[in-house]
Design an enzyme around this catalytic site. Structure first.
Site, PDB file in Angstrom:
ATOM      1  N   GLU A 232      -5.964  10.682  -0.302  1.00 61.50           N
ATOM      2  CA  GLU A 232      -5.559   9.337   0.096  1.00 61.50           C
ATOM      3  C   GLU A 232      -4.058   9.264   0.304  1.00 61.50           C
ATOM      4  OE1 GLU A 232      -6.543   5.051  -1.815  1.00 61.50           O
ATOM      5  OE2 GLU A 232      -4.586   5.966  -1.997  1.00 61.50           O
ATOM      6  N   GLU A 233      -3.326  10.133  -0.359  1.00 63.04           N
ATOM      7  CA  GLU A 233      -1.858  10.092  -0.279  1.00 63.04           C
ATOM      8  C   GLU A 233      -1.291  10.799   0.947  1.00 63.04           C
ATOM      9  OE1 GLU A 233      -0.082   8.234  -2.039  1.00 63.04           O
ATOM     10  OE2 GLU A 233      -1.739   7.709  -3.360  1.00 63.04           O
TER      11      GLU A 233
ATOM     12  N   ASP B 218       1.785   8.352  -7.829  1.00 64.93           N
ATOM     13  CA  ASP B 218       0.704   8.800  -6.954  1.00 64.93           C
ATOM     14  C   ASP B 218       1.065  10.143  -6.347  1.00 64.93           C
ATOM     15  OD1 ASP B 218       0.443   6.087  -7.349  1.00 64.93           O
ATOM     16  OD2 ASP B 218      -0.233   5.648  -5.336  1.00 64.93           O
TER      17      ASP B 218
ATOM     18  N   ASP C   3      -8.655  10.700  -4.315  1.00 61.06           N
ATOM     19  CA  ASP C   3      -7.625   9.678  -4.522  1.00 61.06           C
ATOM     20  C   ASP C   3      -6.984  10.079  -5.854  1.00 61.06           C
ATOM     21  OD1 ASP C   3      -6.006   7.580  -5.005  1.00 61.06           O
ATOM     22  OD2 ASP C   3      -7.510   6.014  -4.748  1.00 61.06           O
TER      23      ASP C   3
ATOM     24  N   LEU D  40      -4.491   9.089  -7.825  1.00 61.07           N
ATOM     25  CA  LEU D  40      -4.202   8.131  -8.912  1.00 61.07           C
ATOM     26  C   LEU D  40      -4.437   6.717  -8.402  1.00 61.07           C
ATOM     27  CD1 LEU D  40      -3.327   8.078 -11.867  1.00 61.07           C
ATOM     28  CD2 LEU D  40      -0.995   7.670 -11.081  1.00 61.07           C
ATOM     29  N   ASP D  41      -5.659   6.255  -8.556  1.00 62.14           N
ATOM     30  CA  ASP D  41      -5.990   4.912  -8.094  1.00 62.14           C
ATOM     31  C   ASP D  41      -5.580   3.888  -9.157  1.00 62.14           C
ATOM     32  OD1 ASP D  41      -7.671   3.402  -5.957  1.00 62.14           O
ATOM     33  OD2 ASP D  41      -8.207   2.533  -7.896  1.00 62.14           O
TER      34      ASP D  41
ATOM     35  N   ASP E 162       0.808  -1.205   0.000  1.00 64.63           N
ATOM     36  CA  ASP E 162       0.000   0.000   0.000  1.00 64.63           C
ATOM     37  C   ASP E 162       0.852   1.269   0.000  1.00 64.63           C
ATOM     38  OD1 ASP E 162      -2.427  -1.135  -0.186  1.00 64.63           O
ATOM     39  OD2 ASP E 162      -2.781  -1.252   1.971  1.00 64.63           O
TER      40      ASP E 162
ATOM     41  N   GLU F 228     -12.882   7.158  -1.878  1.00 64.92           N
ATOM     42  CA  GLU F 228     -13.303   6.289  -2.982  1.00 64.92           C
ATOM     43  C   GLU F 228     -14.788   5.960  -2.909  1.00 64.92           C
ATOM     44  OE1 GLU F 228     -10.271   3.583  -1.768  1.00 64.92           O
ATOM     45  OE2 GLU F 228      -9.027   3.944  -3.537  1.00 64.92           O
TER      46      GLU F 228
HETATM   47  O1  LIG Z   1      -6.115  -6.445  -4.253  1.00 65.24           O
HETATM   48  P1  LIG Z   1      -7.579  -6.257  -4.412  1.00 65.24           P
HETATM   49  O2  LIG Z   1      -8.310  -6.597  -3.157  1.00 65.24           O
HETATM   50  O3  LIG Z   1      -8.121  -6.979  -5.605  1.00 65.24           O
HETATM   51  O4  LIG Z   1      -7.793  -4.687  -4.565  1.00 65.24           O
HETATM   52  C1  LIG Z   1      -7.750  -4.045  -5.795  1.00 65.24           C
HETATM   53  C2  LIG Z   1      -8.228  -2.648  -5.643  1.00 65.24           C
HETATM   54  O5  LIG Z   1      -7.232  -1.916  -4.986  1.00 65.24           O
HETATM   55  C3  LIG Z   1      -6.942  -0.743  -5.731  1.00 65.24           C
HETATM   56  O6  LIG Z   1      -5.792  -0.993  -6.501  1.00 65.24           O
HETATM   57  C4  LIG Z   1      -6.697   0.386  -4.786  1.00 65.24           C
HETATM   58  O7  LIG Z   1      -5.705  -0.024  -3.879  1.00 65.24           O
HETATM   59  P2  LIG Z   1      -4.635   1.003  -3.344  1.00 65.24           P
HETATM   60  O8  LIG Z   1      -5.440   2.082  -2.648  1.00 65.24           O
HETATM   61  O9  LIG Z   1      -3.760   0.210  -2.443  1.00 65.24           O
HETATM   62  O10 LIG Z   1      -3.935   1.541  -4.550  1.00 65.24           O
HETATM   63  C5  LIG Z   1      -8.120  -0.538  -6.646  1.00 65.24           C
HETATM   64  O11 LIG Z   1      -7.835   0.180  -7.791  1.00 65.24           O
HETATM   65  C6  LIG Z   1      -8.509  -1.971  -6.947  1.00 65.24           C
HETATM   66  O12 LIG Z   1      -9.862  -2.035  -7.266  1.00 65.24           O
END
Ligand SMILES: O=P(O)(O)OC[C@H]1O[C@](O)(COP(=O)(O)O)[C@@H](O)[C@@H]1O
Length: 398
Positions: free
Chosen positions: A153-154, A130, A172, A174-175, A124, A335
């Site tokens: 989020e950052e 990001d 957020d 850059l997701d 994470d 989100e």
């Molecule tokens: O690993 P998982 O549970 O499939 O989670 C994937 C989800 O996590 C994300 O990557 C977001 O996670 P981060 O906030 O750690 O970047 C989403 O874009 C995605 O839908």
């Protein structure tokens, strides 16, 4: 459009020495005040006709060429959001265009994996892209002069920007960036609230947090920008959900999907089902049922999972079905709330598996929760299985 050379990135050191070395160039869209309206375009490109897919643009908001930009749409000739919010949205658009250019840049992976940075050690951990995106958004919000506080989020804590800013922005930046080296779509998510003037006399840190912890029902506007084969800004200003596609020739977001209506039922489920054995019984039964075509919809469902929230939601809004992350992973403030507003305004439902997301009062800035977004009938069926929230959350390596 101006083109500026910025010494942001070093040219790749591995370039063969007999090849010419180029100073990397980042193309910038004009600052918001210089954005052109697309009057030079003679005809509506096929497939982009306003009103052709889902609804019609607000009366008076289209230009002489029949196109409606996001700025037209929200301005006085369109839904008339008010000058402050229109200005803020112009700055958010500008930031997202810069991020779109960044993620598509040939140098983005140098940023993502700079030498000396431990890669993949902490799943994470914020990635450099990001962080750059975060800075781009913060700078645009500052320049707008309209934002009191940004919670991202950052950042561990919200950033107080100015006392008289009428708005609070949660984001957020850059997701999905963990997959960016493979050019998988990513997205920016944002939500806009009013500054709570009744908190003005509190100490800064305190009012920054409390302003950022507003309930999703108070959102004035929310949106995402999808960076994919097209750059799409999808937003709700409290009435309907509308998507605008970036026209790279003019730098304008053009209304392409007014009044999106999520189909009441789809035939697609979207989840990381490698986690199947960590799911509760109810969720396993639901997925087993729909993929065999034994649910209320007698069709066999298909799976689609990009593992990039904005991309998975965008597809779900257009095709219907359910997109979910059943473990405590996604964030309520940055989100779940903004995306739930978009889904609800398109006629769907956003839930944590038990409760409507927008009814939840955030208790902590980085609060995580299970998230289920989708078609109304699919969501009702899913929730009827009872235990769909994944409690086992061991931390996954990939
Ligand atoms: O690993 P998982 O549970 O499939 O989670 C994937 C989800 O996590 C994300 O990557 C977001 O996670 P981060 O906030 O750690 O970047 C989403 O874009 C995605 O839908």
């Amino acid at each position: 459009m101006q083109s500026t050379t910025i010494p942001l990135f070093n040219p790749p050191v591995s370039s063969p020495s007999n090849l010419p070395r180029f100073a990397p160039t980042i193309r910038h869209f004009p600052p918001p005040s210089k954005l052109r309206f697309p009057t030079a375009m003679a005809s509506t490109p096929s497939g982009l006709a306003v009103g052709s897919r889902t609804g019609t643009a607000p009366r008076g908001s289209t230009g002489t060429d029949g196109l409606c930009t996001l700025t037209d749409f929200v301005g006085k000739g369109g839904i008339g959001l008010g000058d402050d919010l229109v200005l803020l949205l112009t700055h958010i658009q500008y930031a997202c265009k810069r991020i779109a250019a960044l993620v598509a840049s040939p140098f983005s992976s140098d940023l993502q994996n700079p030498a000396g940075l431990a890669v993949g050690s902490e799943r994470d951990a914020p990635k450099p892209l990001d962080i750059v995106s975060n800075e781009i958004i913060l700078s645009s919000l500052r320049n707008s002069g309209k934002v009191a506080v940004m919670a991202s989020e950052e950042d561990d804590e919200p950033v107080w920007i100015r006392d008289d800013g009428p708005f609070v922005v949660v984001t957020d930046p850059l997701d999905g960036s963990r997959n960016i080296d493979a050019s998988i779509p990513t997205g920016t998510i944002f939500g806009v609230y009013k500054r709570l003037v009744e908190l003005d006399n509190l100490p800064r840190e305190e009012k920054a947090v409390l302003n950022s912890l507003q309930s999703g029902t108070k959102l004035l506007a929310a949106g995402y920008v999808l960076y994919s084969s097209a750059t799409i800004l999808c937003a709700s200003f409290g009435s309907g959900t509308h998507a605008f596609t970036l026209d790279h020739s003019t730098g304008d977001f053009i209304l392409t999907h007014p009044h999106i209506k999520i189909p009441p039922r789809g035939q697609i489920y979207s989840v990381n089902d490698a986690r199947y054995f960590d799911w509760p019984e109810g969720l396993r039964r639901y997925i087993d049922t729909i993929r065999q075509g034994k649910g209320k919809n007698p069709k066999k469902y298909s799976a689609r999972y990009i593992c990039s929230l904005v991309a998975d939601l965008h597809r779900t809004l257009l095709y219907g079905g359910v997109a979910m992350n059943p473990r405590d992973h996604l964030r309520l403030v940055y989100e779940a709330n903004p995306l739930s507003l978009l889904v609800e305004q398109a006629g769907g439902r956003g839930s944590d598996g038990k409760h409507r997301i927008l009814s939840l009062q955030p208790g902590k800035l980085h609060q995580r929760l299970p998230l289920f977004l989708g078609s109304l009938e699919d969501m009702e069926e899913l929730e009827s299985y009872g235990d769909v929230q994944q409690k086992v959350n061991p931390g996954y390596e990939v």
